[in-house]
Design an enzyme around this catalytic site. Sequence first.
Site, PDB file in Angstrom:
ATOM      1  N   ASP A 108       0.896  -1.161   0.169  1.00  0.00           N
ATOM      2  CA  ASP A 108      -0.015  -0.005  -0.096  1.00  0.00           C
ATOM      3  C   ASP A 108       0.915   1.261  -0.189  1.00  0.00           C
ATOM      4  OD1 ASP A 108       1.061  -0.497   2.529  1.00  0.00           O
ATOM      5  OD2 ASP A 108      -1.089  -0.745   3.590  1.00  0.00           O
ATOM      6  N   ASP A 168      -7.361  -1.999  14.513  1.00  0.00           N
ATOM      7  CA  ASP A 168      -8.841  -2.125  14.192  1.00  0.00           C
ATOM      8  C   ASP A 168      -8.880  -3.578  13.151  1.00  0.00           C
ATOM      9  OD1 ASP A 168      -7.931  -1.564  11.693  1.00  0.00           O
ATOM     10  OD2 ASP A 168      -9.204   0.089  11.287  1.00  0.00           O
ATOM     11  N   HIS A 208      -7.277  -4.382  10.533  1.00  0.00           N
ATOM     12  CA  HIS A 208      -6.775  -4.294   9.146  1.00  0.00           C
ATOM     13  C   HIS A 208      -5.705  -4.986   8.657  1.00  0.00           C
ATOM     14  CE1 HIS A 208      -5.070  -0.079   9.645  1.00  0.00           C
ATOM     15  NE2 HIS A 208      -4.210  -1.013   9.184  1.00  0.00           N
ATOM     16  N   GLU A 234      -9.581  -1.388   5.574  1.00  0.00           N
ATOM     17  CA  GLU A 234     -10.362  -1.114   6.714  1.00  0.00           C
ATOM     18  C   GLU A 234     -11.664  -1.948   6.950  1.00  0.00           C
ATOM     19  OE1 GLU A 234      -8.540   0.564   8.814  1.00  0.00           O
ATOM     20  OE2 GLU A 234      -8.190   2.418   7.803  1.00  0.00           O
TER      21      GLU A 234
HETATM   22  C1  GLP Z   1      -0.543   0.498   8.284  1.00  0.00           C
HETATM   23  C2  GLP Z   1      -0.218  -0.378   7.256  1.00  0.00           C
HETATM   24  C3  GLP Z   1      -0.331  -1.878   7.470  1.00  0.00           C
HETATM   25  C4  GLP Z   1       0.114  -2.208   9.059  1.00  0.00           C
HETATM   26  C5  GLP Z   1      -0.339  -1.143  10.089  1.00  0.00           C
HETATM   27  C6  GLP Z   1       0.152  -1.342  11.499  1.00  0.00           C
HETATM   28  O1  GLP Z   1      -2.009   0.651   8.565  1.00  0.00           O
HETATM   29  N1  GLP Z   1      -0.935  -0.045   6.173  1.00  0.00           N
HETATM   30  O2  GLP Z   1       0.144  -2.489   6.640  1.00  0.00           O
HETATM   31  O3  GLP Z   1      -0.066  -3.438   9.271  1.00  0.00           O
HETATM   32  O4  GLP Z   1      -0.093   0.209   9.817  1.00  0.00           O
HETATM   33  O5  GLP Z   1       1.329  -0.611  11.594  1.00  0.00           O
HETATM   34  P1  GLP Z   1       2.485  -0.981  12.720  1.00  0.00           P
HETATM   35  O6  GLP Z   1       3.375  -2.115  12.504  1.00  0.00           O
HETATM   36  O7  GLP Z   1       2.982   0.399  12.754  1.00  0.00           O
HETATM   37  O8  GLP Z   1       1.401  -1.141  14.021  1.00  0.00           O
END
Ligand code: GLP
Length: 260
Positions: free
Chosen positions: A67, A136, A138, A143
């Site tokens: 993404d 959440d 995802h 989402e």
């Molecule tokens: C973002 C990314 C996800 C990732 C999430 C959690 O939303 N798009 O791919 O899993 O963050 O990030 P973190 O590892 O910093 O908690």
Amino acid sequence: MEVVILPTYEEMSRAAAEVVADQLNTKPNAVLGMATGSTPLGLYQELVRMHREEGLDFTQVTTFNLDEYVGLRPEHRQSYHYFMHENFFKLVNMSPGNIYIPSGTTSNYRSFCDWYERRIKECGGIDVQILGIGSDGHIAFNEPGSSLTSRTRLKTLAKSTIDDNARFFETPSDVPIYAITMGVGTILEARTLLLIASGKNKAQAVAAMIEGPVTSMTTASALQLHPSAIVFLDESAASDLKMRDYYDWVRKKKPDAPQV
Ligand code: GLP
């Protein structure tokens, strides 16, 4: 789904890196799906170490990132392009032409997304998809409410995701509201899914993903539909799991299991 609980973030990161390294050792031209966020940093650091100290080779590897934020140019310090180059690509011997990251600045998102999907197929599909999980539930930026058959597309971020990611930006109003993301359906087509989660703030989402119903309200629960999904957790991310003893038991008994 294989659930592996390890005492610390470092051990979890090393175990996840082993899965990626095993893949590259059996298929040097593997296609990897890459994730951003703070969680995969330890995994990337370990892969960089293996590259430097053990000669793990990335020259034939192709990568597709999950993404990117809409509106951030690749050189923006909070873009996922920047993150990947700083934390991984510039530290290993990837061929630049083999790196694919969704564009956050294309003039035509629809056709870009279609091209991205086509490119994944033309490269033979993703062998190992690395994933984190949002608080959440995802995966990528899918989402709650995202279709479990969704493909790469533009998504509006949930308020909670914007709040979670505000820590990386100067002010919360700097966090982009839209993102381009692989869909849940795109992710499910990878041959192996490798999800990592760390910390107490992920414990609820992790329990919903593993032990809750399959639902678009927790898009990570779609991993339950995948024939080859491995989840690596540290102790705190695993702290809300009800079947904890069973996962440990399975792991303990794995070496004695008949070969299949
Ligand atoms: C973002 C990314 C996800 C990732 C999430 C959690 O939303 N798009 O791919 O899993 O963050 O990030 P973190 O590892 O910093 O908690």
